[in-house]
Scaffold this active site. Structure first.
Site, PDB file in Angstrom:
ATOM      1  N   PRO A 213       0.821  -1.221   0.000  1.00 46.63           N
ATOM      2  CG  PRO A 213       0.109  -0.908   2.199  1.00 46.63           C
ATOM      3  CD  PRO A 213       0.867  -1.852   1.311  1.00 46.63           C
ATOM      4  CB  CYS A 214       3.172   2.695  -2.492  1.00 44.77           C
ATOM      5  SG  CYS A 214       2.172   2.659  -3.962  1.00 44.77           S
ATOM      6  CG  HIS A 215      -2.554   4.201  -0.462  1.00 43.05           C
ATOM      7  ND1 HIS A 215      -2.511   2.876  -0.852  1.00 43.05           N
ATOM      8  CD2 HIS A 215      -3.346   4.253   0.625  1.00 43.05           C
ATOM      9  CE1 HIS A 215      -3.262   2.171  -0.022  1.00 43.05           C
ATOM     10  NE2 HIS A 215      -3.776   2.981   0.881  1.00 43.05           N
TER      11      HIS A 215
END
Length: 132
Positions: A92-94
């Site tokens: 989940p790079c956000h």
């Protein structure tokens, strides 16, 4: 001249051998990842839904406190950004943001596109709502 004649004779064989080598490759390609990228992805997977960490915090968490730009590069290449398709390998790079208070959603790679910034923010807000 002579070079063109040689090239015309050699090129068909060159491409034929390239095709043979390529056809021997496995049909399911897996992204090439390096140990540093794996460490970054593992650290990012540890961020709880609705929370964020900075690139600097991820770098420190993997024992490379000065590698915040490399963390951003690894996340920019993240092949596991689709939760539905990736399952347990989802990254989940956000949830990773800049330490810059003027633009926390901006990355080091110039990712200041309004659509991308809005998407990162929306994903975090949806996670926060779902975790309540």
């Amino acid at each position: 001249g002579g070079v063109c004649v040689l090239a015309r004779r050699w090129l068909p064989f060159r491409f034929a051998f390239s095709f043979l080598r390529m056809s021997a490759l496995p049909t399911t390609a897996t992204p090439t990842r390096f140990p540093f990228e794996e460490a970054v992805y593992a650290a990012v997977r540890q961020i709880p839904p609705g929370e964020t960490r900075t690139y600097q915090e991820i770098a420190a968490a993997i024992g490379r406190p000065t590698a915040h730009r490399a963390v951003a590069n690894a996340l920019a290449k993240n092949p596991f950004h689709d939760a539905a398709a990736c399952g347990d390998t989802y990254v989940p790079c956000h949830r990773v943001v800049s330490a810059n208070p003027k633009c926390p959603d901006c990355g080091y790679l110039g990712s200041k596109e309004p659509d991308r910034l809005a998407l990162k923010k929306r994903l975090r807000e949806e996670e926060l709502e779902a975790s309540r």
